[in-house]
Design a protein around this motif. Structure first.
Motif, short mmCIF file in Angstrom:
data_model
loop_
_atom_site.label_atom_id
_atom_site.label_comp_id
_atom_site.label_asym_id
_atom_site.label_seq_id
_atom_site.Cartn_x
_atom_site.Cartn_y
_atom_site.Cartn_z
N UNK A 110 1.18 -1.36 0.31
CA UNK A 110 0.37 0.17 -0.14
C UNK A 110 0.53 0.96 -0.10
N UNK A 111 2.62 0.96 0.54
CA UNK A 111 3.03 2.16 0.09
C UNK A 111 3.48 2.47 -0.99
N UNK A 112 3.40 1.94 -1.76
CA UNK A 112 3.84 1.90 -2.86
C UNK A 112 3.67 3.51 -4.11
N UNK A 121 -3.13 3.60 -6.52
CA UNK A 121 -3.12 2.37 -5.75
C UNK A 121 -3.09 1.51 -5.22
N UNK A 122 -3.16 0.95 -4.05
CA UNK A 122 -2.57 -0.76 -3.37
C UNK A 122 -3.41 -0.77 -3.10
N UNK A 123 -4.35 -2.04 -3.03
CA UNK A 123 -5.09 -2.02 -1.66
C UNK A 123 -4.86 -3.34 -1.49
N UNK A 130 -3.39 -8.25 -3.47
CA UNK A 130 -3.53 -6.97 -3.61
C UNK A 130 -4.47 -6.44 -4.96
N UNK A 131 -4.61 -4.94 -4.94
CA UNK A 131 -5.58 -4.89 -6.04
C UNK A 131 -4.90 -3.50 -6.36
N UNK A 132 -4.18 -3.69 -7.35
CA UNK A 132 -3.58 -2.08 -7.88
C UNK A 132 -4.82 -0.94 -9.04
N UNK A 133 -4.41 -0.27 -8.64
CA UNK A 133 -4.86 1.25 -9.76
C UNK A 133 -3.44 1.83 -10.78
N UNK A 134 -3.15 1.65 -12.04
CA UNK A 134 -2.65 2.49 -12.09
C UNK A 134 -2.53 3.69 -13.25
N UNK A 135 -2.79 4.92 -13.14
CA UNK A 135 -2.17 5.56 -13.92
C UNK A 135 -1.82 5.84 -15.00
N UNK A 136 -2.34 6.20 -16.62
CA UNK A 136 -2.43 5.94 -18.13
C UNK A 136 -1.86 7.79 -18.04
#
Length: 251
Positions: A110-112, A121-123, A130-136
């Motif tokens: 979660x700190x990444x 975000x990383x949950x 874990x669940x990752x969200x990456x910006x494009x």
């Protein structure tokens, strides 16, 4: 007398005529919309320029909607057959902190986003998932996926990969080693990304990958700064990261 069906009329040949990939098709339609809109607005003031824009926009709209480019056909080019190239990056940095401490900080996924700007975000869902969200690029995101830790050697190695059903194919590895001369910890990072062609189409001609080697290098320097000084670099536009930053500084 039996007459053969002309080659250009066969279904197989019509399939081969699709020579523009999805990324280019999306980019062509987007560019066509801009050109046609601009042409309509300037048709009365600049008729010649507007006419050129209309013709160009019409051509781009045709190649984007049909997937066929006559110029590519004449040149023997078929971009539809091309697949998005994967991205593999590797970098390393020495952090003047004990190896166990450096590992434990990274192990809290979660700190990444605190130092990796392409992550929104990383949950953490469980011990290994874990669940990752990456910006494009261009804020056309984020995209999301679940990742599973496939190898975890405390203080030594952390490796994860995206789940098979994910929209993105990615793996990550961080290797932790004692730096020579008691100078702390060597952190060796490897990332692999492959965005499916359909997902790359969302970029509409922008950068094909959400992170570059230069950005990874900068991310590692932010990580080094945080570990050695306790200072957290500003992460603009990442609300989740700012929340995590506050938690980190005020436990």
């Amino acid at each position: 007398m039996d007459e053969k069906t002309p080659r250009e009329a066969t279904p197989a040949n019509r399939t081969r005529r699709l020579n523009v990939g999805r990324i280019e098709r999306a980019a062509s339609v987007a560019a066509a919309a801009l050109l046609i809109t601009s042409a309509v607005r300037t048709l009365g003031k600049k008729p010649v320029s507007a006419s050129i824009k209309l013709l160009t926009g019409g051509y781009l709209l045709y190649r984007g909607s049909s997937g066929y480019c006559p110029l590519y056909d004449m040149a023997g080019v078929n971009n539809k057959l091309k697949q998005p190239a994967p991205l593999f990056m590797r970098d390393a940095i020495t952090v003047n902190r004990p190896r166990t401490e450096v590992y434990e900080y990274w192990r809290d996924l979660q700190r990444l986003p605190l130092f990796m700007k392409h992550l929104h975000n990383v949950t953490v869902l469980s011990e290994h998932v874990s669940h990752w969200e990456m910006l494009l690029p261009g804020k056309t995101g984020p995209i999301e996926w679940d990742a599973v830790i496939i190898e975890d050697k405390p203080g030594r190695l952390l490796r994860w990969r995206s789940q098979p059903e994910s929209d993105i194919d990615t793996t990550g590895e961080v290797l932790f080693r004692d730096a020579p001369g008691n100078r702390g910890t060597e952190v060796h990072v490897s990332f692999y990304y492959r965005l499916p062609e359909g997902m790359l189409g969302k970029l509409a001609g922008k950068a094909a990958h959400p992170i570059t080697a230069v950005q990874l290098h900068q991310d590692l320097h932010r990580f080094k700064q945080m570990m050695e000084t306790g200072e957290v670099a500003t992460i603009e536009g990442q609300a989740a990261a700012r929340k995590q930053e506050a938690m980190l500084l005020n436990p």
